[in-house]
Design an enzyme around this catalytic site. Structure first.
Site, PDB file in Angstrom:
ATOM      1  N   GLU A  55      39.438  77.619  55.192  1.00 25.99           N
ATOM      2  CA  GLU A  55      38.691  78.802  54.743  1.00 25.99           C
ATOM      3  C   GLU A  55      37.470  78.996  55.645  1.00 25.99           C
ATOM      4  O   GLU A  55      36.846  78.016  56.062  1.00 25.99           O
ATOM      5  CB  GLU A  55      38.242  78.569  53.298  1.00 25.99           C
ATOM      6  CG  GLU A  55      37.457  79.716  52.710  1.00 25.99           C
ATOM      7  CD  GLU A  55      36.903  79.408  51.324  1.00 25.99           C
ATOM      8  OE1 GLU A  55      36.694  80.354  50.569  1.00 25.99           O
ATOM      9  OE2 GLU A  55      36.661  78.217  51.007  1.00 25.99           O
ATOM     10  N   LYS A 155      41.160  85.610  47.489  1.00 30.26           N
ATOM     11  CA  LYS A 155      40.529  84.569  46.668  1.00 30.26           C
ATOM     12  C   LYS A 155      39.987  85.156  45.366  1.00 30.26           C
ATOM     13  O   LYS A 155      39.295  86.177  45.361  1.00 30.26           O
ATOM     14  CB  LYS A 155      39.393  83.918  47.455  1.00 30.26           C
ATOM     15  CG  LYS A 155      38.746  82.726  46.743  1.00 30.26           C
ATOM     16  CD  LYS A 155      37.681  82.107  47.631  1.00 30.26           C
ATOM     17  CE  LYS A 155      37.021  80.899  47.009  1.00 30.26           C
ATOM     18  NZ  LYS A 155      35.955  80.371  47.886  1.00 30.26           N
ATOM     19  N   CYS A 188      40.147  77.092  48.080  1.00 32.15           N
ATOM     20  CA  CYS A 188      38.915  76.384  47.722  1.00 32.15           C
ATOM     21  C   CYS A 188      38.653  76.263  46.222  1.00 32.15           C
ATOM     22  O   CYS A 188      39.384  75.592  45.504  1.00 32.15           O
ATOM     23  CB  CYS A 188      37.733  77.029  48.462  1.00 32.15           C
ATOM     24  SG  CYS A 188      36.318  75.904  48.658  1.00 32.15           S
TER      25      CYS A 188
END
Length: 459
Positions: A55, A155, A188
């Site tokens: 990321e 995300k 993440c």
């Protein structure tokens, strides 16, 4: 199949809040993409069929909403358009980064997963449309070995990323491969939440996950490699996790994980990137451990002197602890509805203090989510107040069985050893409404053995 992940030390903008033009943004990103290109070639030479990048690896971080704009590629988040950016570069404007990634995949005949910033104009009539008339997303892209864009994921659980928008609905994104079937993807902070990570894996019965991350390590329970392994073990899947490498920010820790073996990199000392290539089995069956050997409940002993309870902050939460004294014993500690049990034996007494801690409540720092945790940890020193501190080295070898009457089925077994290395439990699973994990003799000194439960309904 053979997988690769690259832990990348990204070349960062010296001043991310400054407004620059698209050309300067492309120049900076180009320097990172040059490194990506070298790594794709190296991975393909070693036989890798898929490679995952971290990321924020291409553009960096700490932007504002307006300062990141020149770094964003345009992407159409629709299933209807089949597009190969390398072969059809002029289909859309502002797709230079996507074109380069697509060409790397095509030239090296490899599946490639990367993370970049993307933009999409929106209509004033859209109730979610930001006031500047565009969406900005933190996006993962997957290309097949022909350079075709096969999946895009935006995300969902942003971690203080003010430059980006949360998509109106969670994306459940998969892509198919000839060598290992379906892969799912998320990013993440997503790994700590039900949506979309857990739901994706359950709904599609996934066995492979690609996971770009930019993770700041937090010991004793949330070091990157520690939680990545726990997630692979808990859901019985393979995870290809690529983290960014910036030791000054506490960022390192990537790996290729199966439920029974890990290939990891964690390095806080030196700089530069690291390519990990490993051959791992495609999971088809469920690994289930036999629970017969796992102890029932710790027997209640009446007249013995019980060790004192004490409180200390760990991971910003107020844990209730008991010290783990002596060479062997059985302990219990409770908070709210959760009781944790430990049966232990040390190979030799060392001058290290360990403690058994419990937390059952809402975690509220750097995100709000409900945690049920039972944790055996090495304390920072010899006084109770040092329990919960970040510790990286230990010498004590401890056989243990750790259990708790968890109220959630989502339990991540953590097992971290000296020097931030990993070990695997001998047994784990449910018995009599208690979840247990056991280990005879860790390979090196024990830092953390824990059951990290996530009670998603109470978030």
């Amino acid at each position: 199949y053979v997988a690769a992940v690259y832990e990348h030390e990204s070349i960062l903008s010296p001043n991310p809040t400054a407004l620059v033009d698209r050309q300067s943004a492309l120049e900076l990103m180009g320097r990172n993409l040059d490194i990506y290109e070298q790594q794709v070639v190296a991975a393909a030479r070693q036989g890798a069929q898929i490679i995952v990048f971290p990321e924020d690896g291409i553009h960096g971080f700490n932007f504002t909403r307006s300062s990141i704009y020149p770094y964003l590629d345009f992407i159409l988040h629709s299933h209807s358009v089949k597009w190969n950016p390398c072969r059809e570069p002029h289909l859309f404007n502002d797709t230079e980064v996507l074109q380069r990634l697509s060409c790397m995949a095509l030239k090296n005949k490899i599946f490639l997963v990367a993370n970049l910033g993307t933009k999409q104009p929106c209509e004033r009539t859209d109730p979610h449309c930001p006031s500047d008339g565009r969406y900005q997303f933190n996006t993962n892209v997957a290309f097949n070995d022909d350079g075709m864009l096969v999946a895009t994921y935006r995300k969902h659980n942003l971690y203080f990323e003010y430059a980006f928008d949360t998509p109106p609905e969670p994306d459940y994104k998969l892509f198919d491969t000839p060598f290992a079937g379906k892969f799912g993807m998320f990013t993440c902070f997503d790994i700590l939440f039900f949506e979309p990570a857990v739901n994706l894996i359950r709904q599609y019965n996934l066995k492979q996950v690609v996971y770009p991350t930019a993770w700041m390590n937090q010991l004793p329970l949330l070091a990157a490699v520690e939680f990545q392994q726990a997630f692979a073990t808990a859901f019985n899947i393979n995870i290809l996790a690529a983290n960014i490498h910036h030791p000054t920010l506490g960022m390192t820790g990537s790996g290729i994980y199966t439920p029974v073996k890990s290939f990891i990199y964690h390095n806080m000392e030196s700089y530069g990137g690291k390519l990990i290539v490993a051959e791992i089995p495609v999971i088809t069956t469920d690994y289930k451990t036999s629970l017969e050997k796992i102890l029932g409940r710790v027997s209640e002993k009446g007249n013995e002197q019980l060790p004192p309870l004490f409180y200390a902050e760990m991971m910003y939460d107020n844990f209730t602890f008991v010290p783990v004294w002596g060479e062997k014993g059985e302990l219990q500690v409770c908070a709210n509805t959760l009781c944790c049990y430990l049966s232990y034996r040390r190979a030799a007494l060392t001058d290290e203090l360990y403690a058994l801690g419990v937390f059952d409540g809402l975690h509220t720092v750097h995100g709000t989510y409900y945690v049920q945790a039972c944790a055996l940890v090495k304390c920072g020193g010899l006084s109770f107040s040092t329990c919960g501190q970040e510790v990286t080295d230990a010498t004590a070898l401890i056989d243990f069985q750790l259990g708790g009457n968890m109220s959630t089925p989502y339990i991540f077994p953590l097992l971290l050893t000296s020097g931030i290395t990993l070990d695997f439990a001998d047994h784990m699973g449910w018995k009599n409404n208690h979840y247990f994990i056991s280990k005879n003799r860790t390979s090196s000194g024990l830092l953390t053995a824990a059951l990290y439960g996530r009670w998603y309904e109470k978030d």
